[in-house]
Motif scaffolding. Structure first.
Motif, PDB file in Angstrom:
ATOM      1  N   HIS A  87       0.755 -33.941  89.475  1.00 50.07           N
ATOM      2  CA  HIS A  87       0.920 -35.087  90.285  1.00 50.07           C
ATOM      3  C   HIS A  87      -0.053 -36.053  90.619  1.00 50.07           C
ATOM      4  N   GLY A  88      -0.945 -36.116  89.749  1.00 50.69           N
ATOM      5  CA  GLY A  88      -2.332 -37.054  89.931  1.00 50.69           C
ATOM      6  C   GLY A  88      -3.641 -36.300  90.176  1.00 50.69           C
ATOM      7  N   GLY A  89      -3.633 -34.986  90.524  1.00 48.49           N
ATOM      8  CA  GLY A  89      -4.601 -34.380  91.022  1.00 48.49           C
ATOM      9  C   GLY A  89      -5.587 -34.145  89.914  1.00 48.49           C
ATOM     10  N   VAL A  90      -5.178 -34.108  88.681  1.00 46.64           N
ATOM     11  CA  VAL A  90      -6.005 -33.853  87.530  1.00 46.64           C
ATOM     12  C   VAL A  90      -5.922 -35.016  86.653  1.00 46.64           C
ATOM     13  N   ILE A  91      -7.186 -35.655  86.121  1.00 45.57           N
ATOM     14  CA  ILE A  91      -7.180 -36.565  85.060  1.00 45.57           C
ATOM     15  C   ILE A  91      -7.981 -35.748  83.855  1.00 45.57           C
ATOM     16  N   LEU A  92      -7.266 -35.633  82.716  1.00 42.56           N
ATOM     17  CA  LEU A  92      -8.123 -35.069  81.500  1.00 42.56           C
ATOM     18  C   LEU A  92      -8.663 -36.150  80.759  1.00 42.56           C
ATOM     19  N   ARG A  93      -9.608 -35.820  80.242  1.00 37.57           N
ATOM     20  CA  ARG A  93     -10.394 -36.803  79.526  1.00 37.57           C
ATOM     21  C   ARG A  93     -10.014 -36.527  77.921  1.00 37.57           C
ATOM     22  N   GLN A  94     -10.518 -37.190  77.273  1.00 31.02           N
ATOM     23  CA  GLN A  94     -10.121 -37.193  75.652  1.00 31.02           C
ATOM     24  C   GLN A  94     -10.337 -35.752  75.220  1.00 31.02           C
ATOM     25  N   ASP A  95     -11.688 -35.121  75.485  1.00 30.74           N
ATOM     26  CA  ASP A  95     -11.841 -33.872  75.057  1.00 30.74           C
ATOM     27  C   ASP A  95     -10.964 -32.707  75.711  1.00 30.74           C
ATOM     28  N   GLY A  96     -10.094 -33.257  76.743  1.00 30.99           N
ATOM     29  CA  GLY A  96      -9.192 -32.120  77.232  1.00 30.99           C
ATOM     30  C   GLY A  96      -9.763 -31.603  78.639  1.00 30.99           C
TER      31      GLY A  96
END
Length: 145
Positions: A87-96
């Motif tokens: 619910h928006g608590g984690v943003i994953l970058r392109q490297d996961g």
């Protein structure tokens, strides 16, 4: 050249449980998309949804935005560029990997509300006990099950 960013929901948009698939659709036509911890399929895409997923993958930066935990998102068979989980608590970058700047920000925000959450947890426990209800009340952070 990527022309657009597609922020997409997963469940009931790109795929769904078998029960929610169109009636009469042959199981062989479905593509397993999400799996449980043991690897058994949980959710499926129809041929039409697969065409849409393929189209999105060809011309967009694909970003699933979901309430799923990071663990559950990683068990989705969908190549994506960035991700928003919990619910928006984690943003994953392109490297996961979770974005460290966002993790620090959200952690500070969560800590500011920790006392209130603990009070609510205790109030719910007391209310359930007063009613003789067998209720499991707990606060779950990302990475916990």
């Amino acid at each position: 050249m990527i022309a657009a960013i597609a922020l997409v929901d997963l469940d009931d948009t790109l795929f769904q449980t078998r029960r929610k698939c169109p009636p009469g659709l042959d199981a062989a036509a479905l593509t397993p998309m999400a799996f449980d911890r043991e690897g058994a399929p949980l959710s499926f895409a129809t041929p039409e949804q697969m065409r849409w997923i393929d189209w999105l993958r060809q011309g967009t930066v694909l970003v699933p935005v979901t309430g799923r935990s990071v663990d559950a998102l990683r068990r989705v068979d969908l190549a994506f560029d960035l991700g928003v989980a919990a619910h928006g608590g984690v943003i994953l970058r392109q490297d996961g990997v979770p974005c460290p700047a966002w993790a620090a920000h959200i952690d500070a925000q969560a800590k500011a509300h920790d006392a209130t959450l603990r009070e609510l947890e205790q109030a719910l426990r007391a209310s359930a006990a007063a009613r003789a209800l067998d209720v499991n009340v707990r606060i779950i952070g990302e990475g916990e099950t």
